[in-house]
Motif scaffolding. Structure first.
Motif, PDB file in Angstrom:
ATOM      1  N   GLY A  64      -7.987   4.557  -4.590  1.00  0.00           N
ATOM      2  CA  GLY A  64      -7.682   3.239  -4.050  1.00  0.00           C
ATOM      3  C   GLY A  64      -8.202   3.068  -2.631  1.00  0.00           C
ATOM      4  N   ALA A  65      -8.096   4.118  -1.831  1.00  0.00           N
ATOM      5  CA  ALA A  65      -8.616   4.075  -0.460  1.00  0.00           C
ATOM      6  C   ALA A  65     -10.131   3.927  -0.482  1.00  0.00           C
ATOM      7  N   GLN A  66     -10.780   4.615  -1.415  1.00  0.00           N
ATOM      8  CA  GLN A  66     -12.236   4.483  -1.519  1.00  0.00           C
ATOM      9  C   GLN A  66     -12.627   3.041  -1.862  1.00  0.00           C
ATOM     10  N   VAL A  67     -11.875   2.415  -2.748  1.00  0.00           N
ATOM     11  CA  VAL A  67     -12.148   1.024  -3.124  1.00  0.00           C
ATOM     12  C   VAL A  67     -11.897   0.094  -1.933  1.00  0.00           C
TER      13      VAL A  67
ATOM     14  N   MET B 114       0.815  -1.208   0.000  1.00  0.00           N
ATOM     15  CA  MET B 114       0.000   0.000   0.000  1.00  0.00           C
ATOM     16  C   MET B 114       0.854   1.266   0.000  1.00  0.00           C
ATOM     17  N   ASP B 115       2.102   1.159  -0.429  1.00  0.00           N
ATOM     18  CA  ASP B 115       2.978   2.325  -0.451  1.00  0.00           C
ATOM     19  C   ASP B 115       2.471   3.416  -1.377  1.00  0.00           C
ATOM     20  N   ASN B 116       1.790   3.034  -2.439  1.00  0.00           N
ATOM     21  CA  ASN B 116       1.321   4.001  -3.423  1.00  0.00           C
ATOM     22  C   ASN B 116      -0.198   4.113  -3.418  1.00  0.00           C
ATOM     23  N   LEU B 117      -0.790   4.054  -2.255  1.00  0.00           N
ATOM     24  CA  LEU B 117      -2.242   4.119  -2.135  1.00  0.00           C
ATOM     25  C   LEU B 117      -2.743   5.494  -2.580  1.00  0.00           C
TER      26      LEU B 117
END
Length: 110
Positions: free
Chosen positions: A8-11, A1-4
């Motif tokens: 992506g957080a919503q998903v 999750m380094d490039n969240l």
């Protein structure tokens, strides 16, 4: 999750809710929960940076964890109301930039 990303957080939140949370709380409940979480964040900030001392029950609270709680509920509200937070943030940043491009530079108080 380094490039969240925000998207992506919503998903991730949506997948978590559907897998573990059964369903979203309704919008009014989540608004109340958001208010509660902001209050918990404020409590940590006022005790860390303000003049109040920590109560025993506050000593294990972490600033980042409280911020993440606020972000979580905000993402829940965005998901359930159909708001794309990436798009909304980009639009908001553009608005602020256009409105405030010189305002803060010319503020003698700063």
């Amino acid at each position: 999750m380094d490039n969240l990303t925000i998207k992506g957080a919503q998903v991730l939140v949506d997948e978590w809710i559907k897998s573990y949370g059964v369903r979203y709380f309704n919008e009014l409940t989540n608004m109340a929960v958001l208010t509660e979480e902001v209050g918990e964040l404020a409590r940590v900030i006022v005790r860390t940076y303000g003049e109040q001392s920590f109560k025993e029950s506050d000593k294990n609270r972490e600033l980042g964890d409280e911020m993440a709680d606020v972000l979580w509920v905000l993402i829940c509200l965005a998901n359930q109301t159909g708001v794309d937070l990436t798009e909304a943030f980009e639009k908001n940043l553009k608005k602020k930039t256009e409105r405030d491009s010189e305002r803060h530079k010319n503020n003698a108080k700063l």
